[in-house]
Every structure is written in C-alpha cells, then in structure tokens.
Enzyme design. Structure first.
Site, PDB file in Angstrom:
ATOM      1  N   PRO A   2      28.418 -32.533  34.689  1.00 40.55           N
ATOM      2  CA  PRO A   2      29.533 -33.338  35.200  1.00 40.55           C
ATOM      3  C   PRO A   2      29.071 -34.427  36.147  1.00 40.55           C
ATOM      4  CG  PRO A   2      30.091 -31.000  35.241  1.00 40.55           C
ATOM      5  CD  PRO A   2      28.635 -31.097  34.892  1.00 40.55           C
ATOM      6  N   GLU A   3      29.497 -35.649  35.859  1.00 33.41           N
ATOM      7  CA  GLU A   3      29.173 -36.804  36.690  1.00 33.41           C
ATOM      8  C   GLU A   3      30.469 -37.349  37.275  1.00 33.41           C
ATOM      9  OE1 GLU A   3      26.557 -39.577  34.677  1.00 33.41           O
ATOM     10  OE2 GLU A   3      25.615 -37.977  33.512  1.00 33.41           O
ATOM     11  N   LYS A  59      29.573 -36.646  43.016  1.00 31.03           N
ATOM     12  CA  LYS A  59      29.800 -35.505  42.130  1.00 31.03           C
ATOM     13  C   LYS A  59      30.442 -34.323  42.852  1.00 31.03           C
ATOM     14  CE  LYS A  59      25.636 -36.790  39.531  1.00 31.03           C
ATOM     15  NZ  LYS A  59      24.317 -36.321  39.044  1.00 31.03           N
ATOM     16  N   HIS A  93      33.669 -17.604  31.596  1.00 36.68           N
ATOM     17  CA  HIS A  93      32.673 -17.732  32.659  1.00 36.68           C
ATOM     18  C   HIS A  93      33.321 -18.084  34.000  1.00 36.68           C
ATOM     19  CE1 HIS A  93      29.571 -17.321  29.652  1.00 36.68           C
ATOM     20  NE2 HIS A  93      30.132 -18.290  28.949  1.00 36.68           N
ATOM     21  N   ARG A 112      26.462 -21.665  33.483  1.00 32.81           N
ATOM     22  CA  ARG A 112      25.066 -21.547  33.893  1.00 32.81           C
ATOM     23  C   ARG A 112      24.873 -21.272  35.388  1.00 32.81           C
ATOM     24  NH1 ARG A 112      21.066 -25.645  31.007  1.00 32.81           N
ATOM     25  NH2 ARG A 112      19.666 -24.047  31.821  1.00 32.81           N
ATOM     26  N   ARG A 250      13.608 -37.523  33.932  1.00 30.93           N
ATOM     27  CA  ARG A 250      14.823 -37.401  33.124  1.00 30.93           C
ATOM     28  C   ARG A 250      14.655 -38.132  31.806  1.00 30.93           C
ATOM     29  NH1 ARG A 250      19.147 -36.150  36.327  1.00 30.93           N
ATOM     30  NH2 ARG A 250      20.060 -35.434  34.359  1.00 30.93           N
TER      31      ARG A 250
END
Length: 263
Positions: A2-3, A59, A93, A112, A250
């Site tokens: 998520p950005e 973020k 989750h 995660r 990246r």
C-alpha cells in the site's frame, strides 16, 4: 505494498464507515502487529471512545479518538481495512478487530504481518521523530526542486526516500517516471530544472488520478505503465518490451525507448 493512493482510499473508507461510533471492545488476534502498546492497553484505552476524524501522512493513517488519542495504522505490504457486521464475514487474516456498539466491526487485516498498529498522543511529534518528509500531495514545487537540488543519486531512489518525500512507493515511482519520460536510473544531478518541474507535475497528477480510481489497478488507464508492469509487459506508448533493473535495492520497470537515461 500500500502506497499513498491506497492509504488515502483506506482513509476515505474508514471515514464513511467507522466514525462517530462507540467502540465496545478491541479484539487483538495477533499482537505481532502492535508497536509500543500491548493488546490489553490498546483495548483498555480505546474502549468506550469513538473515532472522530482521520489524517494521512505518506503511508501512515492516523485516526483520532475522542480525548485526543490517536490510533496509528501502517499497512506494511498487505494491510487493508474491512467494515462488516457478522463474524463470518471477518477477513481470514484479521489481526486487530474494532467492535462497535452497533455490532458492526472494523478489521485491520494483514496477511504478511508487516503492518503496524500503535497509539499516539501527538501525530506531529511522531512525524518529527520518524523524520518523515512532506507528504507527496502537500509538497509544493519550490520544496520539490530544493530536494532534487540538494541530494544525489538515482531519481527513483530520491522518489522512494520517505525522509525526503512521504508516500511514494515502488509502483507509483515507476508510473511517475514513465509519465515524465525519465529513466529511473538517471542521476538527479543530470536533471534540468524544467525536467524536475515536469516530474513534479507527473507525481501530482498520477497520485491524484490513482486516488480517484480508488487505487484499483483495473480502473486505471491502459495508457499507464501499471497495467503492463512486469515480465513480458509491453510499453503502452510504443509497444516495445518493458525492461527491469534493480535500483536502490528495488526492482524498477520502464521502457528503455521512451525513457532515455541521461548521464
């Protein structure tokens, strides 16, 4: 991951579903995501309060509870929010569950477990402590030019540095650079002032339009890089095969024909 557009979408979702409702309980189902607060303390301090407003910076999403207590949510790689009524609708989750007096629930889900949930007294102090840069949608052109004039390195690395500009991640950095026709490995020292201004406009436009699309890739224009980004992807401008490279640790995707590297 998520950005900024994703987190702004979560913010608006929370605002339309979860504000001004009394919290009857907090169910911490996995304390791994809690930072600097225990499950018992989180539940004790939020019980009986209401979420009154929200604020996003980069973020991070901050939710103010009455009494000037702030809940901080960071979504890591796989975090999101879901508002629902019946327990069987809970995401698989779910890590933290906020239960409201009207029997509805807000789940912080994170497959995660790289997300973070904490409590704060002062958002500005937190931003100062983390040394986060200005939000990518709040920054103005003179600030943007100053950042690129003061620092060295690949242009993509600068865009990703949250201490310089908060909110842009790997996906949108590639999209912004594609729009501006700048190779991601181009040294910022090689960028002319008008090119930096072009990059600024591209960043503002891409982030704004991504928010309008609710950060849903299926709703983004086919002329964007994002729907084509990845192995065997083709440039939506020229049709050539997209290339990838590791920049600042990246993976960057770009069109070597449309995004010429300046050295």
């Amino acid at each position: 991951m998520p950005e900024l557009p994703d987190v702004e979408t979560f913010k608006r979702y929370l605002n339309t579903t979860s504000l001004h409702q009394r919290i009857s309980s907090v169910d911490v189902r996995n304390a791994y995501v809690l930072k600097c607060v225990s499950a018992r303390e989180l539940a004790r301090r939020l019980k009986g309060r209401c979420f009154e407003s929200s604020r996003r910076h980069g973020k991070h999403l901050f939710v103010r509870a009455d009494g000037d207590l702030w809940l901080r949510l960071h979504f890591g790689m796989t975090g999101s929010l879901k508002y629902f009524k019946h327990e069987e609708q809970a995401p698989e989750h779910t890590r933290v569950l906020f239960v409201f007096a009207n029997a509805y629930r807000l789940a912080f889900e994170d497959q995660r477990k790289f997300g973070e949930v904490s409590l704060l007294k002062d958002v500005d102090e937190f931003l100062k402590t983390r040394a986060l840069g200005p939000d990518a949608l709040d920054i103005i052109l003179p600030q943007f030019k100053e950042i690129f004039g003061k620092h060295r390195g690949a242009v993509k690395t600068i865009l990703l540095n949250q201490k310089l500009i908060a909110g842009i991640g790997n996906l949108y950095a590639d999209e912004i650079l594609f729009r501006a026709r700048i190779h991601p490995a181009t040294p910022v020292s090689a960028l002319k002032e008008k090119t930096v201004a072009k990059l600024f406009r591209a960043a503002r436009d891409i982030l704004t339009k991504a928010i309008e699309a609710k950060a849903d890739m299926d709703r983004m224009p086919k002329s964007w890089l994002l729907p084509h980004r990845g192995k065997d992807g083709k440039c939506p401008r020229c049709g050539r095969e997209l290339k990838s490279a590791t920049i600042g640790g990246r993976t960057a995707w770009f069109c070597a024909h449309c995004q010429k590297r300046i050295s």
